[in-house]
Design an enzyme around this catalytic site. Sequence first.
Site, mmCIF file in Angstrom:
data_model
loop_
_atom_site.group_PDB
_atom_site.id
_atom_site.type_symbol
_atom_site.label_atom_id
_atom_site.label_comp_id
_atom_site.label_asym_id
_atom_site.label_seq_id
_atom_site.Cartn_x
_atom_site.Cartn_y
_atom_site.Cartn_z
ATOM 1 C CB SER A 142 -25.898 -24.363 -0.147
ATOM 2 O OG SER A 142 -25.520 -23.075 0.322
ATOM 3 C CB CYS A 143 -23.855 -21.437 -4.672
ATOM 4 S SG CYS A 143 -25.132 -20.201 -4.904
ATOM 5 C CB SER A 144 -24.568 -19.312 0.732
ATOM 6 O OG SER A 144 -24.216 -18.355 1.708
ATOM 7 C CE1 TYR A 168 -18.614 -21.033 -5.436
ATOM 8 C CE2 TYR A 168 -16.403 -21.096 -4.506
ATOM 9 C CZ TYR A 168 -17.238 -21.070 -5.609
ATOM 10 O OH TYR A 168 -16.711 -21.096 -6.865
#
Length: 78
Positions: free
Chosen positions: A21-23, A69
């Site tokens: 995840s890069c959120s 993130y």
Amino acid sequence: KDSNMNALRIINDGGILVTCSCSSHVTLPLFLDMIADAAKDAQKKVRILDVRVQSHDHAPLLVSTGSLYLKCAYLLVG
């Protein structure tokens, strides 16, 4: 969650899922909970082999959970 659930459904026991995840809106605990929910819905047992976060050149701020993130989990299925 759905992407992980669908992947888990087609991975045979003994297979490995790498999911990321890069959120900044997805905290590390939320990320792991989402994987657990996906495994439950896919009716698969999953073991965490490793969890990684972003490298030191993108070091997160201690006072800002949103700066952590990048998250990646290596999972053993079955």
